[in-house]
Design a protein around this motif. Structure first.
Motif, PDB file in Angstrom:
ATOM      1  N   TYR A 279       0.797  20.228   8.987  1.00  0.00           N
ATOM      2  CA  TYR A 279       2.206  20.358   9.338  1.00  0.00           C
ATOM      3  C   TYR A 279       3.168  19.726   8.341  1.00  0.00           C
ATOM      4  N   ASN A 280       2.741  18.671   7.669  1.00  0.00           N
ATOM      5  CA  ASN A 280       3.666  18.007   6.745  1.00  0.00           C
ATOM      6  C   ASN A 280       2.908  17.125   5.761  1.00  0.00           C
ATOM      7  N   ALA A 281       3.624  16.669   4.765  1.00  0.00           N
ATOM      8  CA  ALA A 281       3.084  15.727   3.777  1.00  0.00           C
ATOM      9  C   ALA A 281       4.110  14.618   3.612  1.00  0.00           C
ATOM     10  N   LYS A 282       3.658  13.374   3.663  1.00  0.00           N
ATOM     11  CA  LYS A 282       4.581  12.258   3.593  1.00  0.00           C
ATOM     12  C   LYS A 282       4.025  11.154   2.706  1.00  0.00           C
TER      13      LYS A 282
ATOM     14  N   SER B 246       0.856  -1.180   0.000  1.00  0.00           N
ATOM     15  CA  SER B 246       0.000   0.000   0.000  1.00  0.00           C
ATOM     16  C   SER B 246       0.890   1.227   0.000  1.00  0.00           C
ATOM     17  N   ILE B 247       0.657   2.141  -0.934  1.00  0.00           N
ATOM     18  CA  ILE B 247       1.395   3.398  -0.994  1.00  0.00           C
ATOM     19  C   ILE B 247       0.387   4.516  -0.756  1.00  0.00           C
ATOM     20  N   ASN B 248       0.630   5.313   0.280  1.00  0.00           N
ATOM     21  CA  ASN B 248      -0.296   6.369   0.676  1.00  0.00           C
ATOM     22  C   ASN B 248       0.435   7.700   0.726  1.00  0.00           C
ATOM     23  N   TYR B 249      -0.208   8.726   0.219  1.00  0.00           N
ATOM     24  CA  TYR B 249       0.314  10.078   0.347  1.00  0.00           C
ATOM     25  C   TYR B 249      -0.566  10.785   1.369  1.00  0.00           C
ATOM     26  N   VAL B 250       0.023  11.128   2.504  1.00  0.00           N
ATOM     27  CA  VAL B 250      -0.725  11.721   3.612  1.00  0.00           C
ATOM     28  C   VAL B 250      -0.340  13.187   3.718  1.00  0.00           C
TER      29      VAL B 250
END
Length: 60
Positions: A14-17, A6-10
């Protein structure tokens, strides 16, 4: 039953990971329109904690 990456962009205030995890789960069809899913996500890094998700789905 399902297993896979699973690849998730959160993104939050405060941030993006980008998080890479492995998901293990089960799905149960209750009726033709209602199903139940339970998923356990295993993180590969400290920034990606493990988590348990319980979902209820309804098909329109």
């Amino acid at each position: 039953m399902f297993v896979g990456p699973s690849i998730n962009y959160v993104f939050d205030v405060y941030n993006a990971k980008l998080k890479v995890r492995t998901d293990l789960g089960l799905a149960y069809i209750i009726t033709s329109k209602l199903d139940l899913h339970i998923k356990y996500a295993i993180g590969f890094e400290e920034i990606t904690p493990n988590g348990l998700t319980l979902d209820l789905g309804y098909k329109l």
